[in-house]
Design an enzyme around this catalytic site. Structure first.
Site, mmCIF file in Angstrom:
data_model
loop_
_atom_site.group_PDB
_atom_site.id
_atom_site.type_symbol
_atom_site.label_atom_id
_atom_site.label_comp_id
_atom_site.label_asym_id
_atom_site.label_seq_id
_atom_site.Cartn_x
_atom_site.Cartn_y
_atom_site.Cartn_z
ATOM 1 N N GLU A 115 -5.607 -2.032 3.434
ATOM 2 C CA GLU A 115 -5.048 -3.398 4.293
ATOM 3 C C GLU A 115 -6.149 -3.599 5.311
ATOM 4 O OE1 GLU A 115 -0.683 -2.990 5.611
ATOM 5 O OE2 GLU A 115 -0.149 -3.018 3.614
ATOM 6 N N GLU B 106 1.279 0.243 -2.811
ATOM 7 C CA GLU B 106 2.340 0.322 -1.751
ATOM 8 C C GLU B 106 3.479 -0.831 -1.961
ATOM 9 O OE1 GLU B 106 1.527 0.366 2.617
ATOM 10 O OE2 GLU B 106 -0.361 1.444 2.127
HETATM 11 O O1 AHR Z 1 3.735 2.704 4.229
HETATM 12 C C1 AHR Z 1 3.678 2.394 5.647
HETATM 13 C C2 AHR Z 1 2.560 1.441 6.105
HETATM 14 O O2 AHR Z 1 2.721 0.235 5.415
HETATM 15 C C3 AHR Z 1 1.110 1.833 5.641
HETATM 16 O O3 AHR Z 1 0.671 2.987 6.255
HETATM 17 C C4 AHR Z 1 0.521 0.675 5.557
HETATM 18 O O4 AHR Z 1 -0.623 0.531 4.549
HETATM 19 C C5 AHR Z 1 1.389 -0.560 5.396
HETATM 20 O O5 AHR Z 1 1.394 -1.568 5.918
#
Ligand code: AHR
Length: 511
Positions: A197, A315
């Protein structure tokens, strides 16, 4: 004259009835002539961050724990994840990755420095679970490791050293250090994330700036590795455009995408005590993955028509309020049939786009967000999401069977979503599997499946459903929801009739 009106009336009535009949008919049709590909097993990957009780108390209890363990990792967790056929595991973050200095996590545990986990609850991280612990655990799990490198607060040298430490077989400063720490053979880690991110917790960068950093970091990461760029936040298509345009294909094997099924970042709602409206919105967010994948893939196609670079959705999952009385920084949430609906629908999307989506990671494996496992002391609970992953594991490395699907609507107020989603594949033994999801909160769905030139002699299947959408597996009732044999399908050569209960996931096996 009267007779003429009668004809018209009958005609209109007939038309209305036939429209209703069409509306009531869900169809799934195989497309034998459409191009196909393998469904990469890595679509079924998971994610373990140093966050709350994912690593500590989830995977890792330490080798002095009374809980049966292998080098500190729970044996029940290892067995469950192996059974689910976990193909890869991403670590150590997430946001944590861009604060993590891997050299803090090697060598004698009592000598390791501590740091503060600033993203997740400001708890003190003692680094007792580090590189050796993670990579050896992946070997136990039979999963490929996916390491997320620190770009936000780390250096090019630090990441290049990590690659040499884990992967170099010859003599070098880093491989000597690895041997000194008890590991002779390199682990040969293939998957590497270059930051996480970068547009947010990884450094609040502009894509133009990240591109240059990415080019620089990857230049010094040696060996046969698969380099994954930190990708877009949901529908930030410009991020993908800038990366695809400015990173040479020779440096780019994958580009990430993060998308969570969240109702509203300020009002996420309860994980268990939710209304139908909240359920509908979660599903709308989950099904939006199809649009995201199509649009990001279309941008990638412009620069990479041969589809060499993978879209890595590293994610995804449902994100709700934390359970009452738990640390807000630990993101611990229960997992209901709603989550099973999110998982089944999303995995169907990934399968159907497996020409471009070749890796994905559900967030997160244990005790954090949409987990497949929850733990409390000795107890381990497998969530409805676990069972969806296990049921769908038959698609791993199988050949996708492209389909056409026509679905009834699931309506809420004046909004509607497709009630039914599906994907199909043929495995290396010639067995066909079809996964079907009905997200409708109230109505069963009847589906006619036309397998065209493929005809079958036998059908079997399993179904995951429950009395209420809000049902879950708790620490006191861990077996509340489990897949059972499915009896709602009948087969006649190349036509299958299926009746899917409301909010259910079904996987059929055809021979
Ligand atoms: O999965 C939780 C968080 O969500 C992670 O650390 C981050 O990459 C995302 O914003």
């Amino acid at each position: 004259m009267k007779k003429k009106y009668q004809y018209i009336r009958t005609g209109i009535l007939g038309l209305l009835l036939s429209t209703q009949a069409i509306q009531a008919q869900n169809t799934v049709t195989f497309k034998p002539d459409a191009p196909t590909q393998t469904i990469n097993r890595n679509i079924y990957g998971h994610f373990a961050e140093h966050l709350g009780n994912c690593i500590y108390g989830g995977f890792y209890v330490g080798d002095t724990s009374h809980i049966p363990n292998t080098n500190g990792v729970r044996k029940d967790v290892i067995a469950a994840l192996r059974k689910m056929k976990i193909p890869n595991l991403r670590w150590p973050g997430g946001c944590f990755a861009d604060t993590y200095h891997w050299k803090d996590g090697i060598g004698p545990k009592d000598k390791r420095p501590t740091i503060v986990n600033t993203w997740w609850g400001n708890v003190t991280e003692n680094n007792s679970f580090g590189t050796h612990d993670f990579l050896n655990m992946c070997e136990e799990l039979g999963a490929e490791p996916y390491l997320s490198g620190n770009v936000g607060s780390g250096t090019v040298q630090e990441l290049a050293d990590w690659v040499q430490y884990t992967n170099f077989g010859g003599k070098s400063p880093m491989s000597d250090l690895r041997r000194q720490n008890g590991r002779d053979e390199p682990w040969k880690v293939r998957f590497w994330g270059i930051g996480n991110e970068a547009w947010g917790c990884g450094g609040n960068m502009r894509p133009e700036y990240y591109v240059d950093l990415y080019r620089k970091f990857t230049t010094f990461m040696q060996g046969h590795i698969f380099r994954i760029a930190s990708g877009a936040n949901s529908s930030d298509y410009n991020w993908t455009e800038v990366l695809m345009k400015n990173i040479p294909g020779s440096l780019l094997d994958g580009i990430a995408l993060h998308h969570y099924s969240v109702i509203d970042w300020n009002r996420k709602g309860d994980a268990v005590d939710f209304t139908e409206e909240q359920y509908f919105t979660t599903m709308k967010q989950a099904l939006f993955m199809d649009t995201l994948v199509r649009k990001h893939a279309a941008i990638m196609d412009k620069y990479d028509p041969a589809k060499k670079t993978a879209l890595v959705v590293d994610e995804w999952g449902g994100w709700y309020n934390v359970e009452g009385g738990t640390n807000p920084g630990f993101l611990f949430q229960q997992n209901t049939m709603r989550d099973a609906m999110v998982a089944g629908s999303t995995l169907n999307i990934f399968n159907n786009h497996s020409d471009r989506v070749r890796m994905a990671n559900l967030a997160q494996a244990i005790n954090v967000l949409q987990s497949v496992i929850l733990t409390k002391g000795d107890i381990m609970v497998l969530t409805p999401t676990y069972y969806v992953m296990e049921m769908y594991s038959v698609h791993q490395d199988a050949t996708l069977i492209p389909i056409d699907i026509h679905s009834n609507d699931y309506t809420f107020g004046n909004q509607k979503l497709s009630a039914v989603s599906a994907s199909a594949s043929k495995d290396k033994n010639g067995v066909t599997h079809i996964s079907l999801v009905n997200i409708d909160a109230h109505k069963a769905q009847e589906i006619t499946l036309d397998t065209r030139s493929e005809s079958y002699k036998s059908i079997s299947g399993s179904v995951l459903t429950s009395a209420k959408l809000q049902d879950y597996n708790s620490f006191t009732k861990p077996d509340n929801i489990k897949p059972v044999d499915f009896k709602g399908a009948t087969l006649k050569k190349n036509t299958i009739s299926v009746k899917l209960p409301p909010f259910s996931v079904v996987v059929l096996e055809l021979k």
